[in-house]
Design a protein around this motif. Structure first.
Motif, PDB file in Angstrom:
ATOM      1  N   ILE A 102       1.668  -3.024   0.413  1.00 19.31           N
ATOM      2  CA  ILE A 102       0.662  -2.694  -0.594  1.00 19.31           C
ATOM      3  C   ILE A 102       1.213  -3.173  -1.935  1.00 19.31           C
ATOM      4  CG2 ILE A 102      -0.586  -0.839  -1.765  1.00 19.31           C
ATOM      5  CD1 ILE A 102      -1.409  -1.267   1.171  1.00 19.31           C
ATOM      6  N   SER A 115      -1.420   5.313   2.237  1.00 20.33           N
ATOM      7  CA  SER A 115      -0.912   4.002   2.662  1.00 20.33           C
ATOM      8  C   SER A 115       0.157   4.165   3.733  1.00 20.33           C
ATOM      9  CB  SER A 115      -0.348   3.232   1.472  1.00 20.33           C
ATOM     10  OG  SER A 115      -1.365   2.901   0.566  1.00 20.33           O
ATOM     11  N   TYR A 123       5.075   0.121  -0.406  1.00 21.20           N
ATOM     12  CA  TYR A 123       4.075   0.346  -1.448  1.00 21.20           C
ATOM     13  C   TYR A 123       4.705  -0.034  -2.768  1.00 21.20           C
ATOM     14  CZ  TYR A 123       0.222   2.624  -3.938  1.00 21.20           C
ATOM     15  OH  TYR A 123      -0.890   2.881  -4.713  1.00 21.20           O
TER      16      TYR A 123
END
Length: 154
Positions: A102, A115, A123
């Motif tokens: 991400i 996520s 992330y």
């Protein structure tokens, strides 16, 4: 330590990166940062979550596109957001082994939690400045393509 990558390529073939990003400025910055990196790469860009899934499943106009070695996925995209893409990819045995990072401007704790609940591999929040963004991309390149052992692509 050698500069030869130990990931999906020995640099005889480019690293295949899918960038799922709807902001043209972020696309430009990401491409420029990877162009200045050490690894030969192909960056494929899609602008929304529906197109992301078509690319990953090699459907429609993407039937001849390669399976990506890694996906850089924004959360805030039209038609299908990044969290929905993660959930779909997680449920698909053909896609679940592709690392998905991400790369988003969202710092919302709920986005981070969701996520990882949907099997994101990392992330990262997009830095605001160009130099910081370039450094983030350099670190992605070094970690994911030089240190991490990724599954072989077919």
């Amino acid at each position: 330590m050698s500069d030869v990558p130990s990931g999906p390529t020995t640099q005889e073939e480019p690293v295949e990166i899918l960038l799922a990003e709807d902001n043209p400025n972020d696309v430009r910055l990401t491409k420029r940062a990877f162009d200045k990196g050490k690894l030969l790469n192909n960056i494929h860009v899609v602008n929304d979550g529906v197109e992301t899934m078509k690319f990953l499943r090699q459907q429609g106009e993407y039937t001849d596109k390669p399976r990506p070695d890694v996906v850089l996925l924004d959360i805030e995209m039209p038609r299908k957001d990044g969290l929905e893409v993660l959930a779909d990819a997680e449920q698909d045995p053909e896609l679940s082994t592709i690392p998905i990072i991400i790369l988003t401007s969202s710092e919302a704790e709920q986005d981070i939690v969701e996520s990882y609940e949907h099997s994101a591999n990392a992330y990262l929040t997009k830095p605001v400045g160009h130099a910081e963004f370039k450094e983030t991309v350099r670190q992605i390149e070094q970690f994911w393509f030089q240190l991490v052992k990724l599954p072989e692509t077919e």
